[in-house]
Design a protein around this motif. Structure first.
Motif, PDB file in Angstrom:
ATOM      1  N   GLY A 127      38.394  53.219  63.921  1.00 10.88           N
ATOM      2  CA  GLY A 127      38.139  53.860  65.205  1.00 10.88           C
ATOM      3  C   GLY A 127      36.668  54.070  65.509  1.00 10.88           C
ATOM      4  N   LEU A 128      35.816  53.234  64.937  1.00 11.02           N
ATOM      5  CA  LEU A 128      34.375  53.388  65.160  1.00 11.02           C
ATOM      6  C   LEU A 128      33.962  52.798  66.503  1.00 11.02           C
ATOM      7  CD1 LEU A 128      33.041  52.371  61.622  1.00 11.02           C
ATOM      8  CD2 LEU A 128      33.380  54.666  62.527  1.00 11.02           C
ATOM      9  N   LYS A 129      32.965  53.393  67.093  1.00 16.10           N
ATOM     10  CA  LYS A 129      32.393  52.870  68.331  1.00 16.10           C
ATOM     11  C   LYS A 129      31.417  51.755  67.970  1.00 16.10           C
ATOM     12  CE  LYS A 129      32.686  57.152  70.973  1.00 16.10           C
ATOM     13  NZ  LYS A 129      33.466  58.018  70.143  1.00 16.10           N
ATOM     14  N   TYR A 130      31.096  50.919  68.956  1.00 15.55           N
ATOM     15  CA  TYR A 130      30.211  49.784  68.697  1.00 15.55           C
ATOM     16  C   TYR A 130      28.874  50.235  68.117  1.00 15.55           C
ATOM     17  CZ  TYR A 130      33.381  46.692  71.302  1.00 15.55           C
ATOM     18  OH  TYR A 130      34.447  45.957  71.718  1.00 15.55           O
ATOM     19  N   GLN A 131      28.343  51.347  68.615  1.00 17.18           N
ATOM     20  CA  GLN A 131      27.059  51.849  68.110  1.00 17.18           C
ATOM     21  C   GLN A 131      27.169  52.219  66.631  1.00 17.18           C
ATOM     22  OE1 GLN A 131      23.931  52.092  69.793  1.00 17.18           O
ATOM     23  NE2 GLN A 131      23.349  52.333  67.658  1.00 17.18           N
ATOM     24  N   GLU A 132      28.278  52.852  66.263  1.00 18.40           N
ATOM     25  CA  GLU A 132      28.473  53.236  64.863  1.00 18.40           C
ATOM     26  C   GLU A 132      28.598  52.010  63.963  1.00 18.40           C
ATOM     27  OE1 GLU A 132      30.902  57.430  65.329  1.00 18.40           O
ATOM     28  OE2 GLU A 132      31.977  55.566  65.774  1.00 18.40           O
ATOM     29  N   ILE A 133      29.313  51.002  64.462  1.00 20.77           N
ATOM     30  CA  ILE A 133      29.444  49.751  63.701  1.00 20.77           C
ATOM     31  C   ILE A 133      28.085  49.100  63.542  1.00 20.77           C
ATOM     32  CG2 ILE A 133      30.466  47.436  63.692  1.00 20.77           C
ATOM     33  CD1 ILE A 133      32.831  48.651  65.293  1.00 20.77           C
ATOM     34  N   ALA A 134      27.338  49.059  64.620  1.00 19.65           N
ATOM     35  CA  ALA A 134      26.005  48.456  64.593  1.00 19.65           C
ATOM     36  C   ALA A 134      25.119  49.184  63.580  1.00 19.65           C
ATOM     37  CB  ALA A 134      25.375  48.501  65.985  1.00 19.65           C
ATOM     38  N   LEU A 137      26.318  48.289  59.950  1.00 17.34           N
ATOM     39  CA  LEU A 137      26.066  46.896  59.555  1.00 17.34           C
ATOM     40  C   LEU A 137      24.618  46.470  59.794  1.00 17.34           C
ATOM     41  CD1 LEU A 137      29.327  45.208  60.920  1.00 17.34           C
ATOM     42  CD2 LEU A 137      28.839  45.982  58.587  1.00 17.34           C
ATOM     43  N   GLU A 138      23.840  47.397  60.324  1.00 15.53           N
ATOM     44  CA  GLU A 138      22.433  47.120  60.644  1.00 15.53           C
ATOM     45  C   GLU A 138      22.318  45.917  61.579  1.00 15.53           C
ATOM     46  OE1 GLU A 138      20.328  46.863  56.926  1.00 15.53           O
ATOM     47  OE2 GLU A 138      20.759  48.958  56.439  1.00 15.53           O
ATOM     48  N   LEU A 139      23.058  45.992  62.676  1.00 15.78           N
ATOM     49  CA  LEU A 139      23.064  44.961  63.720  1.00 15.78           C
ATOM     50  C   LEU A 139      22.713  45.621  65.047  1.00 15.78           C
ATOM     51  CD1 LEU A 139      26.500  43.282  62.918  1.00 15.78           C
ATOM     52  CD2 LEU A 139      24.259  42.317  62.407  1.00 15.78           C
ATOM     53  N   SER A 140      22.496  44.770  66.043  1.00 12.19           N
ATOM     54  CA  SER A 140      22.335  45.311  67.389  1.00 12.19           C
ATOM     55  C   SER A 140      23.726  45.528  67.986  1.00 12.19           C
ATOM     56  CB  SER A 140      21.539  44.337  68.257  1.00 12.19           C
ATOM     57  OG  SER A 140      22.310  43.182  68.512  1.00 12.19           O
ATOM     58  N   VAL A 141      23.799  46.388  68.970  1.00 14.14           N
ATOM     59  CA  VAL A 141      25.078  46.640  69.638  1.00 14.14           C
ATOM     60  C   VAL A 141      25.561  45.354  70.307  1.00 14.14           C
ATOM     61  CG1 VAL A 141      26.222  47.987  71.443  1.00 14.14           C
ATOM     62  CG2 VAL A 141      24.560  49.087  69.952  1.00 14.14           C
TER      63      VAL A 141
END
Length: 161
Positions: A127-134, A137-141
């Protein structure tokens, strides 16, 4: 409380505490575990020996432990029923359709690239938001959005929707 006093207390009240929990739970093993845990808590408290208040405290502690375990079990059961939808009350055809759909989904998920699968599962299962995933994973949104978009597109096609 000395060891002798504790032994007397244990011998005198263990069966009644265990029976009290057994009558509440219907589970002999659980009742024994809770009774033992209750006596351990009394021993750890290192109280002055006075049988009546300690006996009352034993019942209170065992009741609290039982309620705590019951609540935890209820939460676990609720989580498990959410995790795997119940198909037992459906017709055999519905169960077969569910199994086929689940197998197709799992196969499609396995065929995603690892990067897409990780992003998809972090979003859907955790249930993570894209910002949290980014952030994790040290990625951009934008990279997360792109991977998610490809994953969803592939899964739609694979599941025939």
């Amino acid at each position: 409380m000395t060891q002798e006093e504790f032994k007397i207390l244990f011998d005198k009240h263990f069966d009644s505490i265990r029976n009290y929990i057994f009558y509440r739970s219907g589970n002999e093993e659980l009742a024994t575990d809770i009774a033992q845990e209750s006596f351990m808590k009394i021993w750890e408290k290192d109280l002055i020996y006075n049988e009546k208040p300690i006996k009352s405290l034993l019942y209170k502690i065992s009741n609290d432990i039982f309620i705590s375990k019951y609540r935890r079990e209820k939460v676990e059961l609720k989580y498990l029923t959410k995790l795997e939808p119940s198909v037992n009350n459906h017709s055999p055809e519905k169960q077969l359709q569910y199994k086929e759909l689940k197998d197709t989904y799992e196969s499609a998920l396995a065929n995603l690239s690892e990067k897409q699968r990780v992003v998809f599962l972090m979003s859907r299962n955790e249930g993570l938001k894209y910002q949290e995933i980014a952030d994790r994973l040290e990625l951009s949104v934008k990279a997360v959005e792109k991977r998610m978009s490809h994953a969803l597109s592939y899964l739609r096609n694979a599941l025939g929707k």
